[in-house]
Write an enzyme that holds these catalytic residues in place. Structure first.
Site, PDB file in Angstrom:
ATOM      1  CG  ASP A 100      -1.780  -1.247   1.303  1.00  0.00           C
ATOM      2  OD1 ASP A 100      -2.268  -1.675   0.257  1.00  0.00           O
ATOM      3  OD2 ASP A 100      -1.887  -1.805   2.401  1.00  0.00           O
ATOM      4  CE  LYS A 126       3.159  -2.371  -4.515  1.00  0.00           C
ATOM      5  NZ  LYS A 126       2.856  -2.087  -3.103  1.00  0.00           N
ATOM      6  N   GLY A 182      -4.195  -4.197  -4.562  1.00  0.00           N
ATOM      7  CA  GLY A 182      -5.163  -3.190  -4.990  1.00  0.00           C
ATOM      8  C   GLY A 182      -4.379  -1.945  -5.345  1.00  0.00           C
ATOM      9  CG  HIS A 183      -1.302  -1.926  -7.642  1.00  0.00           C
ATOM     10  ND1 HIS A 183      -0.385  -2.547  -8.449  1.00  0.00           N
ATOM     11  CD2 HIS A 183      -0.995  -2.323  -6.386  1.00  0.00           C
ATOM     12  CE1 HIS A 183       0.428  -3.276  -7.706  1.00  0.00           C
ATOM     13  NE2 HIS A 183       0.072  -3.166  -6.454  1.00  0.00           N
ATOM     14  CD  GLN A 207       0.819  -8.728  -2.760  1.00  0.00           C
ATOM     15  OE1 GLN A 207       1.621  -9.376  -3.429  1.00  0.00           O
ATOM     16  NE2 GLN A 207      -0.380  -8.454  -3.177  1.00  0.00           N
TER      17      GLN A 207
HETATM   18  P1  IMP Z   1      -2.680 -12.842   1.368  1.00  0.00           P
HETATM   19  O1  IMP Z   1      -1.588 -12.491   0.426  1.00  0.00           O
HETATM   20  O2  IMP Z   1      -4.036 -12.419   0.876  1.00  0.00           O
HETATM   21  O3  IMP Z   1      -2.652 -14.270   1.812  1.00  0.00           O
HETATM   22  O4  IMP Z   1      -2.448 -11.996   2.708  1.00  0.00           O
HETATM   23  C1  IMP Z   1      -1.304 -12.185   3.528  1.00  0.00           C
HETATM   24  C2  IMP Z   1      -0.933 -10.888   4.237  1.00  0.00           C
HETATM   25  O5  IMP Z   1      -0.489  -9.941   3.281  1.00  0.00           O
HETATM   26  C3  IMP Z   1      -2.097 -10.226   4.981  1.00  0.00           C
HETATM   27  O6  IMP Z   1      -1.577  -9.566   6.113  1.00  0.00           O
HETATM   28  C4  IMP Z   1      -2.606  -9.202   3.990  1.00  0.00           C
HETATM   29  O7  IMP Z   1      -3.259  -8.131   4.616  1.00  0.00           O
HETATM   30  C5  IMP Z   1      -1.298  -8.765   3.335  1.00  0.00           C
HETATM   31  N1  IMP Z   1      -1.484  -8.304   1.963  1.00  0.00           N
HETATM   32  C6  IMP Z   1      -1.718  -9.042   0.872  1.00  0.00           C
HETATM   33  N2  IMP Z   1      -1.807  -8.271  -0.222  1.00  0.00           N
HETATM   34  C7  IMP Z   1      -1.595  -7.010   0.196  1.00  0.00           C
HETATM   35  C8  IMP Z   1      -1.532  -5.748  -0.475  1.00  0.00           C
HETATM   36  O8  IMP Z   1      -1.650  -5.632  -1.695  1.00  0.00           O
HETATM   37  N3  IMP Z   1      -1.294  -4.663   0.307  1.00  0.00           N
HETATM   38  C9  IMP Z   1      -1.098  -4.756   1.642  1.00  0.00           C
HETATM   39  N4  IMP Z   1      -1.152  -5.909   2.311  1.00  0.00           N
HETATM   40  C10 IMP Z   1      -1.394  -7.027   1.592  1.00  0.00           C
END
Ligand code: IMP
Length: 423
Positions: A13, A16, A40-41, A224
């Site tokens: 977040d 990017k 989520g970009h 991420q």
């Molecule tokens: P997962 O990738 O959905 O399994 O989530 C694993 C961890 O990564 C969790 O703490 C999510 O909140 C975090 N996470 C996954 N994708 C994002 C992102 O795009 N931005 C911020 N945190 C993320």
């Protein structure tokens, strides 16, 4: 010709999507290399706000080709929704959006498994976005996954059935309350697969090799953040892919020697969604203000993000792991009006002061050591040039550059494409 990388240096977040959008005009190709619809970009331009999940952030630029690389995991149902939401922009997807045959598919049962696993973990849950990311990468490394290229084979549905049946018995194993109608989920899935099949599938490593040879410029777009990296993040509270620079090599089939600039993005403070350690997290008015002014809610899940001071120990670690060559500081405008700013420059760890990230950064192990600085009052959002920056902001930037030993080339002062100041 080099492939430049753009990566988040914190827990995701960082903004990017905005920066890729700003930089795209310099590139012929934008390529996503890991993650999936957990991302989520957010892009804002011409009064429009748009959130992309799997589709690269170069999609709005007229001449950019957008590649979904082999390291990405694709949920056809979410992908179809993304395409539907983009219809109003009248984009030629067949030409502008191409997909690696080696990318893995997220099945409906992967999403169910994600939910079952999180429920079974109870308080120890990861805080997953529940998009099926973990189970899909598990099937990839377990050598059971279904890839985009399989959709071109006659028997792919047999493979699908065998895997989905196995998943159902795994869901039973978790023994948690799950209400779902698999037949309905599968109807949506198969319908979305047909839409996906209308796009162009390629061997992306070969495509990128030829593109480079022909003089095209390529930007690899990370998702991420570095502290969510499966190897180097705050395990197990991480995502399931390599979000750091090395992930671009494996996620696109690009050799390390081809990597050029590594753009590292960070916020002027820190946020995190989901569970896991966060040493500089704030539970006071300062944190609340960051959340409110910064509109810190997950672009994928809508969850409020946890907020805290900038953690230079963690940021230095990310800069080094990625070999960042240029930095971009986002959301400086959110800190306007803060009477003071704190930056964590070390941790108290087992009675010692350390300046590196130890194995375990749970709150009971580390206490942040802060350097305090004066805040600035001025509203930055209308500024158009770095010469307009208040002294306190310049001091903040200078301090960070000295500590990180990498120049901060862009300071973002608002969500819009135009609110981007080059230094
Ligand atoms: P997962 O990738 O959905 O399994 O989530 C694993 C961890 O990564 C969790 O703490 C999510 O909140 C975090 N996470 C996954 N994708 C994002 C992102 O795009 N931005 C911020 N945190 C993320």
């Amino acid at each position: 010709m080099a492939v430049d990388l753009l990566l988040g240096l914190q827990w995701g977040d960082e903004g990017k999507g905005k920066i890729v959008d700003v930089l795209t005009s310099n590139y012929n190709i934008i390529a996503r290399f890991q993650g999936g619809p957990n991302a989520g970009h957010t892009l804002e331009f011409d009064g429009i706000k748009h959130v992309l999940h799997t589709i690269p952030s170069g999609i709005f630029h007229e001449n950019a080709i957008n590649i979904v690389g082999n390291g990405v995991v694709i949920d056809p149902v979410i992908f179809k929704k993304e395409l539907d939401n983009l219809k109003k922009f009248d984009l030629d997807f067949k030409k502008k959006l191409i997909i690696s045959r080696k990318a893995h598919l997220i099945l409906p049962t992967h999403r169910l498994l994600d939910a079952a696993s999180e429920t079974a973990k109870g308080k120890a849950k990861i805080g997953s976005t529940l998009k099926g990311i973990g189970p899909t990468y598990m099937d990839k490394t377990g050598r059971n996954g279904i890839r985009v290229g399989d959709l071109e084979l006659d028997n792919w549905q047999e493979k699908y059935r065998a895997l989905a049946d196995k998943h159902e018995s795994m869901i039973d194993f978790y023994n948690v309350q799950m209400d779902y109608d698999l037949a309905e989920l599968e109807r949506d899935f198969f319908e979305a697969v047909e839409v996906l099949k209308e796009l162009t599938f390629i061997d992306s490593e070969e495509y990128l090799y030829q593109a480079q040879k022909n003089g095209n410029t390529i930007l690899a777009e990370g998702a991420q953040g570095s502290l969510l990296d499966i190897d180097f993040g705050t395990y197990p509270y991480v995502t399931s892919s390599n979000t750091t620079a090395a992930g671009a090599c494996t996620g696109l089939g690009v050799a390390p020697t081809q990597i050029g600039e590594v753009f590292g993005i960070f916020k002027a403070y820190t946020t995190r969604v989901g569970s896991g350690p966060f040493p500089t997290e704030l539970f006071d008015n300062y944190g609340e203000t960051m959340g409110k002014v910064g509109n810190e809610f997950g672009a994928t899940t809508g969850r409020p993000r946890r907020c805290g001071w900038l953690d230079l120990v963690a940021l230095k670690y990310a800069v080094r792991i990625n070999g960042a060559t240029q930095l971009m500081m986002m959301k400086g405008d959110v800190l306007s009006g803060f009477d003071k700013l704190k930056v964590c420059t070390a941790y108290q760890y087992k009675g010692e002061t350390i300046e590196h990230l130890p194995y375990n950064i749970e709150a009971e192990n580390v206490t942040p050591v802060y350097t305090e600085m004066k805040g600035w009052k001025e509203d930055l959002t209308k500024m158009t040039d770095a010469s307009q920056f208040p002294k306190e902001l310049n001091d903040y930037i200078a301090f960070l550059e000295e500590e990180l030993e990498v120049p901060i080339k862009i300071v973002s002062v608002g969500p819009d494409r135009t609110q981007t100041i080059h230094r």
